[in-house]
Design a protein around this motif. Structure first.
Motif, PDB file in Angstrom:
ATOM      1  N   ALA A 150      16.003  11.412  -1.893  1.00 43.08           N
ATOM      2  CA  ALA A 150      14.925  10.539  -1.408  1.00 43.08           C
ATOM      3  C   ALA A 150      13.713  11.361  -0.969  1.00 43.08           C
ATOM      4  O   ALA A 150      12.559  10.977  -1.230  1.00 43.08           O
ATOM      5  N   THR A 151      13.965  12.495  -0.319  1.00 42.33           N
ATOM      6  CA  THR A 151      12.872  13.380   0.092  1.00 42.33           C
ATOM      7  C   THR A 151      12.171  13.972  -1.121  1.00 42.33           C
ATOM      8  O   THR A 151      10.936  14.071  -1.156  1.00 42.33           O
ATOM      9  N   HIS A 152      12.964  14.357  -2.123  1.00 46.89           N
ATOM     10  CA  HIS A 152      12.408  14.924  -3.367  1.00 46.89           C
ATOM     11  C   HIS A 152      11.485  13.919  -4.048  1.00 46.89           C
ATOM     12  O   HIS A 152      10.367  14.260  -4.477  1.00 46.89           O
ATOM     13  N   ALA A 153      11.935  12.662  -4.145  1.00 45.22           N
ATOM     14  CA  ALA A 153      11.142  11.632  -4.825  1.00 45.22           C
ATOM     15  C   ALA A 153       9.839  11.354  -4.078  1.00 45.22           C
ATOM     16  O   ALA A 153       8.766  11.217  -4.688  1.00 45.22           O
ATOM     17  N   MET A 154       9.910  11.284  -2.739  1.00 42.25           N
ATOM     18  CA  MET A 154       8.702  11.018  -1.957  1.00 42.25           C
ATOM     19  C   MET A 154       7.728  12.185  -2.040  1.00 42.25           C
ATOM     20  O   MET A 154       6.508  11.986  -2.166  1.00 42.25           O
ATOM     21  N   ALA A 155       8.245  13.407  -1.960  1.00 44.25           N
ATOM     22  CA  ALA A 155       7.382  14.589  -2.057  1.00 44.25           C
ATOM     23  C   ALA A 155       6.699  14.645  -3.415  1.00 44.25           C
ATOM     24  O   ALA A 155       5.520  15.001  -3.512  1.00 44.25           O
ATOM     25  N   ASP A 156       7.417  14.289  -4.476  1.00 47.39           N
ATOM     26  CA  ASP A 156       6.842  14.286  -5.820  1.00 47.39           C
ATOM     27  C   ASP A 156       5.657  13.326  -5.902  1.00 47.39           C
ATOM     28  O   ASP A 156       4.598  13.664  -6.453  1.00 47.39           O
ATOM     29  N   GLN A 157       5.806  12.145  -5.330  1.00 47.88           N
ATOM     30  CA  GLN A 157       4.712  11.164  -5.340  1.00 47.88           C
ATOM     31  C   GLN A 157       3.512  11.655  -4.533  1.00 47.88           C
ATOM     32  O   GLN A 157       2.361  11.493  -4.942  1.00 47.88           O
ATOM     33  N   MET A 158       3.787  12.243  -3.377  1.00 49.06           N
ATOM     34  CA  MET A 158       2.699  12.745  -2.531  1.00 49.06           C
ATOM     35  C   MET A 158       1.943  13.881  -3.210  1.00 49.06           C
ATOM     36  O   MET A 158       0.716  13.986  -3.086  1.00 49.06           O
ATOM     37  N   ILE A 159       2.656  14.739  -3.916  1.00 51.11           N
ATOM     38  CA  ILE A 159       2.010  15.849  -4.621  1.00 51.11           C
ATOM     39  C   ILE A 159       1.080  15.322  -5.711  1.00 51.11           C
ATOM     40  O   ILE A 159      -0.033  15.836  -5.897  1.00 51.11           O
ATOM     41  N   ILE A 160       1.512  14.307  -6.444  1.00 53.57           N
ATOM     42  CA  ILE A 160       0.663  13.710  -7.490  1.00 53.57           C
ATOM     43  C   ILE A 160      -0.622  13.153  -6.881  1.00 53.57           C
ATOM     44  O   ILE A 160      -1.722  13.351  -7.409  1.00 53.57           O
ATOM     45  N   ILE A 161      -0.484  12.464  -5.744  1.00 57.96           N
ATOM     46  CA  ILE A 161      -1.666  11.910  -5.064  1.00 57.96           C
ATOM     47  C   ILE A 161      -2.598  13.036  -4.624  1.00 57.96           C
ATOM     48  O   ILE A 161      -3.816  12.956  -4.806  1.00 57.96           O
ATOM     49  N   ASN A 162      -2.020  14.086  -4.050  1.00 56.56           N
ATOM     50  CA  ASN A 162      -2.836  15.245  -3.650  1.00 56.56           C
ATOM     51  C   ASN A 162      -3.585  15.836  -4.831  1.00 56.56           C
ATOM     52  O   ASN A 162      -4.762  16.195  -4.737  1.00 56.56           O
ATOM     53  N   GLY A 163      -2.894  15.965  -5.961  1.00 55.80           N
ATOM     54  CA  GLY A 163      -3.523  16.531  -7.155  1.00 55.80           C
ATOM     55  C   GLY A 163      -4.710  15.705  -7.620  1.00 55.80           C
ATOM     56  O   GLY A 163      -5.775  16.240  -7.950  1.00 55.80           O
ATOM     57  N   LEU A 164      -4.528  14.391  -7.640  1.00 58.46           N
ATOM     58  CA  LEU A 164      -5.598  13.506  -8.095  1.00 58.46           C
ATOM     59  C   LEU A 164      -6.790  13.495  -7.139  1.00 58.46           C
ATOM     60  O   LEU A 164      -7.903  13.137  -7.527  1.00 58.46           O
TER      61      LEU A 164
END
Length: 461
Positions: free
Chosen positions: A354-368
């Motif tokens: 669950a932490t991995h999935a949330m971190a992945d989404q947050m990283i994508i948002i940061n990138g954009l």
């Protein structure tokens, strides 16, 4: 025939940008590498040590941000006096910056050492996380005053177009910091295995080394501004007034920003340990991208300040347009970089799915959001700082963060019960709004301030 984009054509300008931006970016990368590797190493021990370290670092992030704002205000004066060639005024401003920084850091350190549990409790309700971070927080507090002196001096040196010296000092001290942290966390190289407390001890030793290097350069090596102990005892009413005029708004702006960042941690801290851990990992990628942007914004501040100090306002406007183009290019590059390496970085962490999935989404948002962050960084810590437009920075950063973003984020998290990802997106809109405002603010001439005095005016003291 169509005209090309109005940008600098002088090769010396681009040489100056590179000579400042590259060392500054590397310096920022070294600083963030310590945080990143600490996060990865502590993450190998579990989510509690990693979260405790992130929470216990919040007071330092606040005080370092305030000190950065204070010394950036002094750097405005130093950069413009550098453009005028007045090194005596530079020495006097530097002395003021160091004295003011030490006083502020000392007050903060005493508060943190006396009230560690209460301060940790501001950022998290998890007792396990709080207890794990108390010793770390107390030890790291001993570094605040050392950091204050080093930060004030190295930002001042940078304002005189010398970015290599701070880089060399940081290269030595951060390398020692990483080596000691690894040794103390896992019990390597004959060092005791101390976990999160070992990180604090490694940081303390590294700060002692950093301060020693700074003092040697300050008193014995600096070819342009050689300080004496007596310089710090000298009162200067004229320049102190000027210092406060630009340092106070800059300090308040950074203080409001860093307290805002701490408030973000308060929000995430009350959304659970999973959210804290995911945000900590996402910020690692954000910091990797921001190292490049901090180099460009730092270079723009020094170059614009020097140009305005020399009196060439039209060229300052041309340089501003050039930095806009460079900011866009670098923003696109960092966006691609963050999105490209996210899976590699996530693979280093021992975290729940669950932490991995949330971190992945947050990283994508940061990138954009990296393009927006590029412009926010360019204006708020670069062009407008170098031009002396610090009061305007204070006003609009306060209104945007605390008048718009923070109320929306708190309402979304605790009233409407939005998901952590939606709250994260709301918080990232801060960069977008500031970037747009900064762009339009710098289209005219109001943002350009001449902050220096003639030597005759300074002789009255």
């Amino acid at each position: 025939m169509k005209r090309g984009i109005a940008i600098e054509r002088d090769r010396y300008f681009y040489g100056s940008v590179l000579s400042l931006a590259v060392p500054l970016a590397l310096q920022s990368a070294l600083m963030y590498s310590v945080t990143t590797l600490n996060s990865i190493m502590l993450g190998a021990l579990g989510e509690v040590p990693m979260s405790a370290s992130a929470i216990a670092d919040q007071p330092f992030l606040i005080v370092s941000g305030i000190l950065r704002g204070l010394t950036l205000g002094g750097a405005v004066l130093i950069a413009q006096y550098w453009g005028k060639g007045d090194t005596d005024a530079i020495k006097r401003v530097l002395a003021i910056a160091v004295r003011s920084s030490v006083l502020l850091a000392l007050i903060t350190a005493v508060a943190v050492i006396l009230l560690p549990t209460q301060i940790m409790g501001i950022f998290s309700t998890d007792k396990e996380v709080i207890n794990a971070g108390i010793n770390y927080l107390r030890i790291v507090a001993l570094t605040y005053v050392m950091f204050a002196v080093s930060n004030a001096y190295m930002l001042s040196v940078r304002a005189t177009e010398n970015a290599k010296t701070p880089l060399i000092i940081n290269l030595v001290t951060y390398s020692v910091n990483i080596f000691l942290n690894y040794g103390f966390i896992f019990g390597k190289f004959g060092l005791p295995k101390m976990g999160i407390t070992g990180v604090a001890i490694g940081t303390l030793i590294a700060r002692i080394i950093e301060l020693s290097c700074v003092l040697v350069h300050m008193f014995f090596i600096n070819p342009h501004v050689r300080m004496k102990i007596s310089d710090f005892m000298h009162k200067d009413k004229v320049l102190f007034k000027d210092f406060l005029s630009y340092a106070a708004p800059s300090m308040l702006s950074e203080m409001i920003f860093t307290i805002g960042m701490a408030a973000y941690s308060v929000i995430f801290g009350r959304l659970g340990t999973t959210t804290i851990a995911a945000n900590t990992i996402a910020e690692v990628l954000h910091r990797i991208g921001s190292t490049f942007l901090s180099g460009l914004s730092g270079a723009s501040s020094v170059i614009i300040g020097k140009t305005i100090g020399s009196g060439d306002i039209q060229r300052a406007k041309l340089q501003k347009k050039t930095f806009n183009v460079l900011g866009m290019g670098l923003g696109i590059f960092t966006m691609i970089l963050v999105l490209s390496i996210k899976n590699l970085v996530l693979g280093f962490y021992n975290i729940a799915p669950a932490t991995h999935a949330m971190a992945d989404q947050m990283i994508i948002i940061n990138g954009l959001c990296m393009i927006a962050f590029a412009y926010e960084s360019l204006y708020v810590t670069g062009l407008q700082v170098g031009s002396g437009d610090t009061t305007n920075i204070l006003i609009y950063t306060t209104v945007i963060m605390w008048g718009i973003i923070m109320p929306l984020a708190f309402a979304g998290a605790f009233w409407f019960k939005f998901s952590p990802i939606v709250v994260f997106i709301i918080l990232k809109c801060d960069y977008v709004i500031k970037g747009f405002y900064g762009y339009f603010r710098t289209r005219g001439s109001k943002w350009i301030k001449q902050v220096t005095r003639d030597k005759e005016a300074l002789q009255e003291h």
